[in-house]
Design an enzyme around this catalytic site. Structure first.
Site, PDB file in Angstrom:
ATOM      1  N   ASP A   1      31.248  39.635  48.699  1.00 42.78           N
ATOM      2  CA  ASP A   1      31.852  40.231  47.496  1.00 42.78           C
ATOM      3  C   ASP A   1      30.830  40.210  46.355  1.00 42.78           C
ATOM      4  O   ASP A   1      30.658  41.210  45.633  1.00 42.78           O
ATOM      5  CB  ASP A   1      33.079  39.416  47.032  1.00 42.78           C
ATOM      6  CG  ASP A   1      34.192  39.332  48.071  1.00 42.78           C
ATOM      7  OD1 ASP A   1      35.250  39.913  47.863  1.00 42.78           O
ATOM      8  OD2 ASP A   1      33.988  38.673  49.107  1.00 42.78           O
TER       9      ASP A   1
ATOM     10  N   LEU B   1      34.403  44.604  47.812  1.00 43.88           N
ATOM     11  CA  LEU B   1      34.914  44.262  49.149  1.00 43.88           C
ATOM     12  C   LEU B   1      36.427  44.125  49.012  1.00 43.88           C
ATOM     13  O   LEU B   1      36.907  43.179  48.392  1.00 43.88           O
ATOM     14  CB  LEU B   1      34.283  42.944  49.625  1.00 43.88           C
ATOM     15  CG  LEU B   1      34.324  42.620  51.125  1.00 43.88           C
ATOM     16  CD1 LEU B   1      33.413  41.447  51.439  1.00 43.88           C
ATOM     17  CD2 LEU B   1      35.713  42.381  51.645  1.00 43.88           C
TER      18      LEU B   1
ATOM     19  N   ASP C   1      41.409  48.004  42.898  1.00 43.89           N
ATOM     20  CA  ASP C   1      42.044  48.188  44.209  1.00 43.89           C
ATOM     21  C   ASP C   1      42.605  49.597  44.362  1.00 43.89           C
ATOM     22  O   ASP C   1      42.657  50.128  45.467  1.00 43.89           O
ATOM     23  CB  ASP C   1      43.211  47.204  44.391  1.00 43.89           C
ATOM     24  CG  ASP C   1      42.756  45.760  44.426  1.00 43.89           C
ATOM     25  OD1 ASP C   1      41.911  45.445  45.275  1.00 43.89           O
ATOM     26  OD2 ASP C   1      43.225  44.956  43.591  1.00 43.89           O
TER      27      ASP C   1
ATOM     28  N   THR D   1      39.260  40.928  51.302  1.00 47.82           N
ATOM     29  CA  THR D   1      38.446  39.717  51.482  1.00 47.82           C
ATOM     30  C   THR D   1      39.112  38.728  52.442  1.00 47.82           C
ATOM     31  O   THR D   1      38.430  38.137  53.294  1.00 47.82           O
ATOM     32  CB  THR D   1      38.201  39.029  50.113  1.00 47.82           C
ATOM     33  OG1 THR D   1      37.510  39.950  49.277  1.00 47.82           O
ATOM     34  CG2 THR D   1      37.364  37.770  50.257  1.00 47.82           C
TER      35      THR D   1
ATOM     36  N   ASP E   1      35.527  47.852  43.539  1.00 46.66           N
ATOM     37  CA  ASP E   1      35.942  46.711  44.370  1.00 46.66           C
ATOM     38  C   ASP E   1      34.880  46.597  45.464  1.00 46.66           C
ATOM     39  O   ASP E   1      34.846  47.396  46.396  1.00 46.66           O
ATOM     40  CB  ASP E   1      37.329  46.961  44.976  1.00 46.66           C
ATOM     41  CG  ASP E   1      37.876  45.717  45.641  1.00 46.66           C
ATOM     42  OD1 ASP E   1      37.080  44.812  45.958  1.00 46.66           O
ATOM     43  OD2 ASP E   1      39.100  45.656  45.849  1.00 46.66           O
TER      44      ASP E   1
ATOM     45  N   GLY F   1      44.044  45.089  52.661  1.00 56.55           N
ATOM     46  CA  GLY F   1      43.260  46.063  51.911  1.00 56.55           C
ATOM     47  C   GLY F   1      44.067  47.245  51.381  1.00 56.55           C
ATOM     48  O   GLY F   1      44.843  47.852  52.128  1.00 56.55           O
TER      49      GLY F   1
HETATM   50  N1  LIG Z   1      48.137  38.174  45.112  1.00 51.27           N
HETATM   51  C1  LIG Z   1      46.900  38.693  45.157  1.00 51.27           C
HETATM   52  N2  LIG Z   1      45.826  37.951  44.743  1.00 51.27           N
HETATM   53  C2  LIG Z   1      44.586  38.479  44.778  1.00 51.27           C
HETATM   54  N3  LIG Z   1      44.293  39.704  45.226  1.00 51.27           N
HETATM   55  C3  LIG Z   1      45.313  40.469  45.650  1.00 51.27           C
HETATM   56  C4  LIG Z   1      46.651  40.000  45.651  1.00 51.27           C
HETATM   57  N4  LIG Z   1      47.439  40.973  46.136  1.00 51.27           N
HETATM   58  C5  LIG Z   1      46.624  42.011  46.416  1.00 51.27           C
HETATM   59  N5  LIG Z   1      45.339  41.710  46.122  1.00 51.27           N
HETATM   60  C6  LIG Z   1      44.178  42.607  46.244  1.00 51.27           C
HETATM   61  O1  LIG Z   1      44.660  43.873  46.661  1.00 51.27           O
HETATM   62  C7  LIG Z   1      44.241  44.159  47.993  1.00 51.27           C
HETATM   63  C8  LIG Z   1      45.401  44.764  48.742  1.00 51.27           C
HETATM   64  O2  LIG Z   1      46.376  43.758  48.996  1.00 51.27           O
HETATM   65  P1  LIG Z   1      46.719  43.318  50.490  1.00 51.27           P
HETATM   66  O3  LIG Z   1      45.440  43.246  51.272  1.00 51.27           O
HETATM   67  O4  LIG Z   1      47.408  42.014  50.328  1.00 51.27           O
HETATM   68  O5  LIG Z   1      47.612  44.413  50.963  1.00 51.27           O
HETATM   69  C9  LIG Z   1      43.812  42.809  48.555  1.00 51.27           C
HETATM   70  O6  LIG Z   1      42.966  42.996  49.641  1.00 51.27           O
HETATM   71  C10 LIG Z   1      43.216  42.165  47.339  1.00 51.27           C
HETATM   72  O7  LIG Z   1      41.933  42.741  47.049  1.00 51.27           O
HETATM   73  P2  LIG Z   1      40.542  41.933  47.366  1.00 51.27           P
HETATM   74  O8  LIG Z   1      40.533  41.612  48.816  1.00 51.27           O
HETATM   75  O9  LIG Z   1      39.543  42.937  46.944  1.00 51.27           O
HETATM   76  O10 LIG Z   1      40.579  40.729  46.480  1.00 51.27           O
HETATM   77 MG   LIG Z   2      40.696  44.631  46.442  1.00 51.89          MG
HETATM   78 MG   LIG Z   3      39.403  39.684  45.528  1.00 52.43          MG
HETATM   79 MG   LIG Z   4      37.637  42.779  46.365  1.00 55.02          MG
END
Ligand SMILES: Nc1ncnc2c1ncn2[C@@H]1O[C@H](COP(=O)(O)O)[C@@H](O)[C@H]1OP(=O)(O)O
Ligand SMILES: [Mg+2]
Ligand SMILES: [Mg+2]
Ligand SMILES: [Mg+2]
Length: 310
Positions: free
Chosen positions: A47, A118, A246, A121, A116, A219
């Site tokens: 990241d 990555l 996102d 994550t 974003d 994601g």
């Molecule tokens: N509660 C949370 N805390 C941190 N990041 C979140 C959360 N919910 C969603 N995200 C971010 O939104 C993306 C989509 O949500 P999900 O994968 O849960 O469907 C996640 O991959 C994450 O991005 P990132 O991985 O870039 O931190």
């Molecule tokens: Mg994200």
């Molecule tokens: Mg993140």
């Molecule tokens: Mg990210």
């Protein structure tokens, strides 16, 4: 010279590819350097490094454009080999003669880019590699108009000869490129939602939309790709967890393909530099704008009331 938007997208495709290579290299070396930013919220060396690559490269090519990345990093110098300066010719060719007039005159100060480095994550650290994407979203006067979604591990289970990684990009009024465009199967209602950030409200909202199947995957970028490729009928996430980086790129590619991404109240997201980072109203995505209302109408009132309008 091509219009600024065309150059931004063409450069971002190359930069996202470079960042995706960094993401793959770090995993293959094996030391992820995981930091816990908050509850169920992690950051890895991938990241951090991918964001350094993207921000430094964008800044070099477009010094007057505002860029915001997910990770908070110090301003250490970036290795020269991470500065990507090439421009994707495919984007230039495809966009020529197609860019809408409203996007031709856009100036540096109208633009805000949300990065974003990555997305997914949690899934990256757990080896669910095709859930991972690199997202570069381009907003003009607060509205998302173009985006790049690079999937660094696309094809990773398809054997040694398969090309690893793919770029999906889109511009409103031009279209979305780099993926198969399929309609979701008729007579079913496949809903995609989070696998690693679920809550009671998330489950209530999905159940209320009467799914025939639920795809719990990581994601925001990955879930919008599932919609574009006809593998899901809707992306339903009744949680304030997603932030501007996102949704900006996924929103642009979905809208450019005729779909719709809003919060669960049906409000559009906005992306000006001063906006609150969190998408407090959740996320709802559908492949055809006309299907959106059916899902909005099915979100329970209790869930809507718990997610304030962003
Ligand atoms: N509660 C949370 N805390 C941190 N990041 C979140 C959360 N919910 C969603 N995200 C971010 O939104 C993306 C989509 O949500 P999900 O994968 O849960 O469907 C996640 O991959 C994450 O991005 P990132 O991985 O870039 O931190
Ligand atoms: Mg994200
Ligand atoms: Mg993140
Ligand atoms: Mg990210």
């Amino acid at each position: 010279m091509e219009p600024l938007i065309t150059r931004l997208v063409a450069t971002s495709v190359s930069i996202a590819n470079r960042a995706g290579r960094i993401v793959r290299d770090i995993l293959s070396k094996g030391d992820l350097g995981i930091v816990e930013k908050g509850k169920n919220d992690y950051q890895t060396e991938a990241d951090r490094s991918a964001q350094r690559c993207i921000l430094a490269s964008l800044h070099k090519a477009f010094p007057k454009v505002s860029v915001f990345g997910e990770e908070e990093l110090d301003s250490r110098p970036v290795p020269q080999e991470w500065i990507e300066t090439t421009v994707n010719e495919e984007v230039i060719k495809t966009t020529a003669n197609k860019l809408p007039d409203t996007l031709k005159a856009v100036k540096d100060e109208d633009i805000c880019i949300w990065v974003d480095p990555l997305d997914g994550t949690a899934e990256y650290t757990q080896g669910l590699l095709d859930h991972v994407t690199v997202l570069i979203g381009i907003a003009v006067k607060g509205r998302s108009v173009a985006g790049v979604v690079y999937q660094p591990y696309y094809n990773y289970q398809a054997g040694q000869d398969a090309t690893l990684g793919r770029s999906i990009w889109g511009i409103i009024g031009v279209g979305t490129f780099g993926h198969q465009a399929n309609k979701p199967p008729e007579g079913q209602n496949i809903i995609t939602t989070t696998r690693s950030h679920s809550t009671r409200a998330v489950v209530l909202a999905v159940d209320a939309c009467e799914p025939t199947e639920v795809l719990r995957v990581g994601g925001a970028g990955h879930k919008v790709l599932l919609i574009l490729e006809g593998k899901a009928h809707a992306y339903v996430f009744a949680s304030p967890g997603c932030k501007k980086w996102d949704t900006c790129a996924p929103e642009a590619i979905l809208h450019a393909a005729g779909g719709k991404l809003t919060d669960i109240h049906g409000n559009d997201f906005t992306y000006e530099p001063t906006v609150q980072r969190r998408n407090t109203g959740g996320v709802l995505g559908t492949p055809r704008a006309e299907d959106h209302k059916w899902y909005l109408d099915h979100i329970p009132q209790e869930v809507r009331e718990a997610l304030p309008i962003s």
